[in-house]
Design an enzyme around this catalytic site. Structure first.
Site, PDB file in Angstrom:
ATOM      1  N   VAL A 144       0.829  -1.231   0.003  1.00  0.00           N
ATOM      2  CA  VAL A 144       0.066   0.037  -0.054  1.00  0.00           C
ATOM      3  C   VAL A 144       0.888   1.324  -0.075  1.00  0.00           C
ATOM      4  O   VAL A 144       0.411   2.059  -0.554  1.00  0.00           O
ATOM      5  CB  VAL A 144      -1.098  -0.125   1.272  1.00  0.00           C
ATOM      6  CG1 VAL A 144      -1.875   1.304   1.328  1.00  0.00           C
ATOM      7  CG2 VAL A 144      -2.001  -1.288   1.210  1.00  0.00           C
ATOM      8  N   GLU A 145       2.055   1.204   0.721  1.00  0.00           N
ATOM      9  CA  GLU A 145       2.850   2.609   0.964  1.00  0.00           C
ATOM     10  C   GLU A 145       3.839   2.665  -0.067  1.00  0.00           C
ATOM     11  O   GLU A 145       3.631   3.969  -0.660  1.00  0.00           O
ATOM     12  CB  GLU A 145       3.533   2.385   2.199  1.00  0.00           C
ATOM     13  CG  GLU A 145       2.963   2.425   3.589  1.00  0.00           C
ATOM     14  CD  GLU A 145       2.556   3.992   3.819  1.00  0.00           C
ATOM     15  OE1 GLU A 145       2.990   4.868   3.069  1.00  0.00           O
ATOM     16  OE2 GLU A 145       1.933   4.278   4.826  1.00  0.00           O
ATOM     17  N   SER A 146       4.449   1.811  -0.773  1.00  0.00           N
ATOM     18  CA  SER A 146       5.469   2.135  -1.607  1.00  0.00           C
ATOM     19  C   SER A 146       5.160   0.870  -2.996  1.00  0.00           C
ATOM     20  O   SER A 146       6.322   1.343  -3.676  1.00  0.00           O
ATOM     21  CB  SER A 146       6.751   1.814  -0.943  1.00  0.00           C
ATOM     22  OG  SER A 146       6.901   0.607  -0.403  1.00  0.00           O
TER      23      SER A 146
END
Length: 404
Positions: A144-146
């Site tokens: 989700v983040e990166s």
């Protein structure tokens, strides 16, 4: 022959022996059953016991259960660690998750690309989370983040697999200078991210990791205010009750959606790369400087392979004042690794002898600066001094620098 090759051959040999024994046992049982099953060969007592002999015996059932073993790979290990799959969501909350399931499954090639980038890291991250008895779903936060890119940087300044902002990284002791950025170091940043999630869950949310995830994205202040507003309205104050910034409202649904797909990829027509259960890298502790070019020649591997595993080394070299750990491919020969580490023990002994037992914090100091000055990691300095909030460091505070 590498350690992994030896282990795989041993397991294969052992597995083949077990399966062959089971096949022989099953063949014997099948032959006996066939004789019993022939009506022309039955005695009167055989006929009376026909109902028992005409059905599979416990040995047959056990045999097939033994053969139907789950494949052991990083994905199956990750699925085994999922803890949130059975949680009951309201229809409205489930709709938020389903929306992201539909979004992800509409582009299975994106999932394949992102999970491919996860290959070097997934098994190790899953193990760290399992060791802490945390929900396995947290291993997918970098999705989700990166998009599992250790070099990812946002326009707001967040960086790394876990997308730490500079201030948050500094507060957690992630060293950041011209040689090294701990936010890009997957090992260091993963430990910091899990520490941060656990710390906030315990400090603010009575162990509720879903609220801590929201705070990871939006900040504890924003989440705490939203939680208070929800409780004032008579709501429980769980993540699903909160009115948060749009990105944070989508954060947990995204995570649960991709976990749902990973849990049953065939259902969603998604192909996942083969990832072994063991980490794809080994950690080498070094007390002397080395460039990736030098290390690659000594280890006889491509420099790009080392660079991929060590994105935190900004100028292509390890400087022990910033970081002492070099990641190398897991199957590198151990004798060569020993040669790379040559002299490290002597240097470490000298450094240890010159390190004082305590240090008094001065104005402008940070944990990362103090730790690097005395060849410690910020996490070790926090552990030695039972520090939970790095940002609370104060001038005049006396720190222990060793366990002596």
């Amino acid at each position: 022959m590498t350690y992994r090759t030896i282990r795989q051959r041993l397991l294969l040999g052992a597995g083949s022996t077990v399966i062959m024994s089971l096949l022989l046992a099953a063949a014997a049982n099948s032959q006996a059953s066939a004789i019993q099953y022939d009506p022309s060969q039955r005695s009167a007592s055989d006929s009376r016991n026909a109902s028992a002999s005409d059905h599979p015996t416990a040995s047959h059932v056990h045999f097939w259960e033994e053969l139907m073993l789950e494949p052991q790979d990083a994905w199956s290990k990750l699925r085994d660690s999922f803890q949130w799959r059975e949680q009951s969501l309201s229809a409205k909350a489930q709709a938020r998750v389903d929306e992201w399931i539909d979004h992800y499954r509409s582009s299975p090639e994106n999932i394949a690309e992102i999970t491919g980038r996860a290959s070097p890291w997934l098994a190790w991250i899953t193990q760290q989370i399992s060791d802490r008895n945390l929900p396995g779903e947290l291993a997918l936060i970098p999705f989700v983040e990166s998009s599992f890119d250790p070099n990812a940087r946002s326009h707001r300044g967040a960086a790394g697999l876990w997308q730490f902002m500079p201030g948050t990284g500094d507060a957690l002791g992630l060293v950041r200078n011209g040689h090294y950025d701990g936010r890009l170091d997957v090992v260091t940043s993963t430990n910091a991210a899990l520490d941060y999630l656990e710390m906030q869950a315990d400090q603010w949310y009575e162990g509720d990791l879903q609220l801590s995830l929201a705070a990871y994205n939006a900040g504890a202040g924003t989440v705490n205010k939203a939680k208070q507003r929800a409780e004032n309205q008579g709501l429980q104050g769980s993540y699903w009750d909160l009115n948060l910034p749009q990105e944070t409202m989508q954060y947990l649904p995204k995570l649960l959606a991709i976990a749902k797909i990973i849990d049953d990829p065939e259902r969603y027509n998604v192909s996942l790369p083969d990832i072994h259960t063991e980490p794809a890298f080994a950690k080498v502790k070094l007390e002397h400087s080395v460039t990736l070019s030098e290390a690659s020649k000594l280890l006889r591997i491509d420099k790009s392979a080392l660079a991929e595993l060590n994105p935190g080394l900004l100028n292509g070299a390890l400087n022990p004042s910033s970081s002492q750990t070099l990641l190398v491919p897991e199957d590198v020969d151990h004798d060569v690794l020993a040669e790379l580490s040559n002299g490290a023990n002597e240097r470490q002994a000298i450094a240890s002898a010159n390190t004082p037992d305590t240090y008094r914090v001065e104005s402008g100091d940070s944990l990362s600066v103090i730790a690097s000055r005395y060849n410690l990691s910020a996490q070790e300095l926090m552990r030695l001094n039972e520090i939970e909030r790095p940002e609370a460091l104060q001038a005049g505070q006396l720190l222990t620098l060793s366990g002596r």
